[in-house]
Motif scaffolding. Structure first.
Motif, PDB file in Angstrom:
ATOM      1  N   MET A  66       0.867  -1.182   0.000  1.00 11.25           N
ATOM      2  CA  MET A  66       0.000   0.000   0.000  1.00 11.25           C
ATOM      3  C   MET A  66       0.901   1.229   0.000  1.00 11.25           C
ATOM      4  O   MET A  66       1.836   1.310   0.788  1.00 11.25           O
ATOM      5  CB  MET A  66      -0.885  -0.030   1.251  1.00 11.25           C
ATOM      6  N   THR A  67       0.634   2.152  -0.916  1.00  6.90           N
ATOM      7  CA  THR A  67       1.388   3.402  -0.967  1.00  6.90           C
ATOM      8  C   THR A  67       0.426   4.563  -0.790  1.00  6.90           C
ATOM      9  O   THR A  67      -0.575   4.650  -1.506  1.00  6.90           O
ATOM     10  CB  THR A  67       2.150   3.551  -2.297  1.00  6.90           C
ATOM     11  N   TRP A  68       0.729   5.400   0.182  1.00  5.23           N
ATOM     12  CA  TRP A  68      -0.079   6.585   0.477  1.00  5.23           C
ATOM     13  C   TRP A  68       0.658   7.817  -0.042  1.00  5.23           C
ATOM     14  O   TRP A  68       1.865   7.977   0.200  1.00  5.23           O
ATOM     15  CB  TRP A  68      -0.242   6.756   1.981  1.00  5.23           C
ATOM     16  N   CYS A 112       4.455   5.841   2.911  1.00 11.76           N
ATOM     17  CA  CYS A 112       3.677   7.080   2.938  1.00 11.76           C
ATOM     18  C   CYS A 112       4.599   8.222   2.536  1.00 11.76           C
ATOM     19  O   CYS A 112       5.691   8.372   3.106  1.00 11.76           O
ATOM     20  CB  CYS A 112       3.097   7.310   4.339  1.00 11.76           C
ATOM     21  N   VAL A 113       4.170   8.996   1.551  1.00 15.44           N
ATOM     22  CA  VAL A 113       4.991  10.058   0.993  1.00 15.44           C
ATOM     23  C   VAL A 113       4.188  11.347   0.940  1.00 15.44           C
ATOM     24  O   VAL A 113       3.031  11.349   0.502  1.00 15.44           O
ATOM     25  CB  VAL A 113       5.442   9.692  -0.446  1.00 15.44           C
ATOM     26  N   GLN A 114       4.804  12.445   1.362  1.00 14.21           N
ATOM     27  CA  GLN A 114       4.161  13.743   1.180  1.00 14.21           C
ATOM     28  C   GLN A 114       4.480  14.247  -0.221  1.00 14.21           C
ATOM     29  O   GLN A 114       5.629  14.182  -0.665  1.00 14.21           O
ATOM     30  CB  GLN A 114       4.651  14.769   2.201  1.00 14.21           C
ATOM     31  N   VAL A 115       3.454  14.723  -0.910  1.00 14.39           N
ATOM     32  CA  VAL A 115       3.619  15.292  -2.245  1.00 14.39           C
ATOM     33  C   VAL A 115       3.136  16.741  -2.225  1.00 14.39           C
ATOM     34  O   VAL A 115       2.349  17.132  -1.361  1.00 14.39           O
ATOM     35  CB  VAL A 115       2.833  14.473  -3.303  1.00 14.39           C
ATOM     36  N   GLU A 161      -4.123  10.094  -1.648  1.00 12.41           N
ATOM     37  CA  GLU A 161      -4.322   9.121  -2.717  1.00 12.41           C
ATOM     38  C   GLU A 161      -3.603   7.853  -2.290  1.00 12.41           C
ATOM     39  O   GLU A 161      -2.453   7.920  -1.831  1.00 12.41           O
ATOM     40  CB  GLU A 161      -3.777   9.641  -4.048  1.00 12.41           C
ATOM     41  N   ILE A 162      -4.280   6.722  -2.423  1.00 13.38           N
ATOM     42  CA  ILE A 162      -3.725   5.455  -1.942  1.00 13.38           C
ATOM     43  C   ILE A 162      -3.810   4.423  -3.046  1.00 13.38           C
ATOM     44  O   ILE A 162      -4.875   4.236  -3.640  1.00 13.38           O
ATOM     45  CB  ILE A 162      -4.492   4.951  -0.698  1.00 13.38           C
TER      46      ILE A 162
END
Length: 131
Positions: free
Chosen positions: A74-76, A108-111, A122-123
């Motif tokens: 899972m990527t957030w 989890c990444v801040q964009v 967005e996941i």
């Protein structure tokens, strides 16, 4: 077959897995955001949008005959790391309501921005339906 990978001596992660090994049909869920099935946002609240995005993921998984228990990755993508961190206490129950106690390998990444201007999260998910 889905196996959580936990190296000996490592502290157990909280809310995610360090790694997962799986065999079966791979399911790739494109990034889901916090709008409804009609592509309309019902709120600008981060937690509510996250809940909707997670429910959207469950619906897509269901189309493949899968569920949250089949998630392996899972990527957030979030637009505000500080809000994410300050609201973790609210986020946990919303996550468990949609996903149960299924915790895949997560990032989890801040964009700076997401394509949909009102989206705060967005996941995307990869799942494996065992043979």
């Amino acid at each position: 077959m889905i196996k959580h990978l936990q190296p000996p001596g490592w502290l157990p992660p909280k809310g995610y897995a360090n790694g997962i090994a799986a065999r079966g049909t791979q399911i790739f869920v494109g990034g889901q955001i916090g709008w409804n099935s009609q592509q309309q946002f019902e709120t600008d609240d981060f937690i509510a949008q996250t809940g909707q995005a997670l429910r959207n993921i469950v619906e897509v998984l269901r189309e493949a005959g899968a569920g949250p228990e089949h998630m392996v990755r899972m990527t957030w993508y979030i637009t505000d790391r500080d809000e994410y961190n300050s609201r973790l206490g609210e986020l946990g129950p919303v996550y468990r309501e949609a996903m149960g106690r299924n915790f895949p390998a997560m990032t989890c990444v801040q964009v700076a921005k997401l394509v949909e201007a009102r989206a705060k999260v967005e996941i995307e998910v990869t799942a494996v339906l065992p043979d």
